[in-house]
Write an enzyme that holds these catalytic residues in place. Structure first.
Site, PDB file in Angstrom:
ATOM      1  N   HIS A 195     -39.770  38.684  37.936  1.00 40.01           N
ATOM      2  CA  HIS A 195     -39.232  39.955  37.468  1.00 40.01           C
ATOM      3  C   HIS A 195     -40.111  40.487  36.332  1.00 40.01           C
ATOM      4  O   HIS A 195     -39.722  40.516  35.162  1.00 40.01           O
ATOM      5  CB  HIS A 195     -37.797  39.783  36.977  1.00 40.01           C
ATOM      6  CG  HIS A 195     -36.799  39.575  38.073  1.00 40.01           C
ATOM      7  ND1 HIS A 195     -36.714  38.402  38.796  1.00 40.01           N
ATOM      8  CD2 HIS A 195     -35.839  40.408  38.570  1.00 40.01           C
ATOM      9  CE1 HIS A 195     -35.737  38.514  39.680  1.00 40.01           C
ATOM     10  NE2 HIS A 195     -35.197  39.713  39.569  1.00 40.01           N
TER      11      HIS A 195
ATOM     12  N   GLU B  45     -38.969  31.547  39.904  1.00 43.52           N
ATOM     13  CA  GLU B  45     -38.931  32.576  38.860  1.00 43.52           C
ATOM     14  C   GLU B  45     -37.484  32.907  38.595  1.00 43.52           C
ATOM     15  O   GLU B  45     -36.605  32.620  39.397  1.00 43.52           O
ATOM     16  CB  GLU B  45     -39.718  33.818  39.301  1.00 43.52           C
ATOM     17  CG  GLU B  45     -39.177  34.530  40.530  1.00 43.52           C
ATOM     18  CD  GLU B  45     -38.035  35.498  40.238  1.00 43.52           C
ATOM     19  OE1 GLU B  45     -37.942  36.013  39.102  1.00 43.52           O
ATOM     20  OE2 GLU B  45     -37.204  35.708  41.145  1.00 43.52           O
TER      21      GLU B  45
ATOM     22  N   SER C 208     -36.060  38.510  44.396  1.00 43.15           N
ATOM     23  CA  SER C 208     -34.818  38.469  43.643  1.00 43.15           C
ATOM     24  C   SER C 208     -33.673  38.089  44.574  1.00 43.15           C
ATOM     25  O   SER C 208     -33.682  37.009  45.155  1.00 43.15           O
ATOM     26  CB  SER C 208     -34.572  39.818  42.945  1.00 43.15           C
ATOM     27  OG  SER C 208     -33.551  39.717  41.992  1.00 43.15           O
TER      28      SER C 208
END
Length: 342
Positions: free
Chosen positions: A314, A243, A143
């Site tokens: 995620h 992602e 992230s």
């Protein structure tokens, strides 16, 4: 679960879940290439935990500490754990100093970011990586930690581990499902130097092919914001994985246009599309294109293999990946596979 019961249970995890062995087997040697691969960890080595972005409490990281200790690792907890400055794990100065101490600490063999959120970009240019480059250690997270992965790749060619962080470890291992267990154990396998191989099922929009290349990537929105900076990700000859979460389709379209216009898709070896949690369009503002439409439009002139719905992102099935390490990537009618070669 008390500590004694927890560690006793974890000592039996390998016997309880033998199927997980398929995700990592033999220890593999380092390559004779320009890529710098930190030393893999062994029992007794120390992992530091710090908060370069969002805040987290000591109670929240305790399950991860207990589990990693049961793997035979020592844990050093940074000063930013239990610190809070609104959404951040302490002030910019506190987070920078805590990360700097870990970068410089000769005792540490790996640094695990406690959680994502937002904040690493506020401190990245304040950090001195001289001692870290002289004696690299594994940087772990995903992230917002994509900033660190990209910076290490672009500036220093040092490998790192894209994986879940402390806030994703189950609070009660006995209640965790097999996918959650496998993803957490993949962190230990990556740190220990085991070969990682992941398989994704067939997908209608996959594009076949078989290639080898260094794996890079992470969160798409983070990669977009780094364009033109000192941390800008270089993708030529690489296998790129992406992602994201909580983004509107029109925003994802803009991000993929950014990848195309900045040349990041031109000379790829392969493209891996992981989990994308799309935010529903606002009523009356429908974008009219799917994620698959968006990606296919940007890559139609290229010939590299592509796979969709890979287990990274995620989501629960977010497995550890070795960024900066050479991989074999194959897509065929049976699905896709990604295998670390070092």
């Amino acid at each position: 679960m008390n500590r004694k019961h927890f560690l006793s249970f974890m000592a039996m995890a390998g016997a309880t879940f033998p199927a997980l062995k398929s995700f990592g087997s033999s220890v593999i040697p380092e390559p004779a290439t320009a890529v710098k691969i930190p030393d893999y960890l062994k029992a007794g080595d120390t992992i530091g935990i710090t908060c370069p972005a969002g805040f987290i409490t000591m109670a929240e990281i305790l399950p991860s500490v207990q589990l990693m200790e049961s793997w035979g690792f020592r844990i050093k907890i940074g000063k930013t754990v239990d610190r809070r400055d609104f959404t951040f794990g302490g002030s910019d100065q506190e987070r920078m100093l805590d990360m700097q101490n870990m970068l410089d600490d000769p005792e540490l063999k790996a640094i695990m970011c406690a959680r994502g959120g937002y904040g690493a970009v506020r401190i990245i240019d304040l950090l001195n990586f001289d001692r870290f480059v002289a004696s690299p250690k594994w940087m772990i997270g995903f992230s917002d930690v994509t900033i660190l992965h990209c910076h290490l790749s672009r500036k220093y060619g040092i490998a790192s581990i894209h994986s879940k962080m402390c806030n994703s470890f189950p609070s009660d291992w006995t209640l965790a499902d097999p996918v959650q267990i496998a993803t957490i154990l993949s962190i230990r396998q990556a740190l220990s130097g085991e070969q990682l191989k992941y398989i994704a099922p067939p997908h209608l929009f996959n594009r076949p092919g078989k290639v080898e290349g260094v794996l890079v990537g992470g969160n798409l929105s983070i990669i977009e914001t780094l364009a033109g900076s000192k941390s800008d990700l270089k993708t030529e000859g690489k296998i790129l994985f992406l992602e994201d979460t909580g983004e509107y389709l029109y925003r994802l379209d803009r991000m993929f246009w950014n990848l195309k216009r900045t040349g990041k898709l031109e000379q790829l070896q392969g493209l891996i599309i992981g989990g994308f949690k799309v935010k529903p369009d606002d009523p009356g503002e429908e974008f009219g294109r799917t994620l698959y439409d968006i990606v296919q439009e940007k890559i139609k002139e290229y010939n590299f293999p592509v796979c969709f719905d890979f287990p990274v992102g995620h989501q629960k099935n977010n497995f550890a990946l070795k960024c900066g390490v050479k991989h074999s990537f194959e897509v065929n009618s049976n699905g896709s596979s990604l295998t670390s070669l070092y």
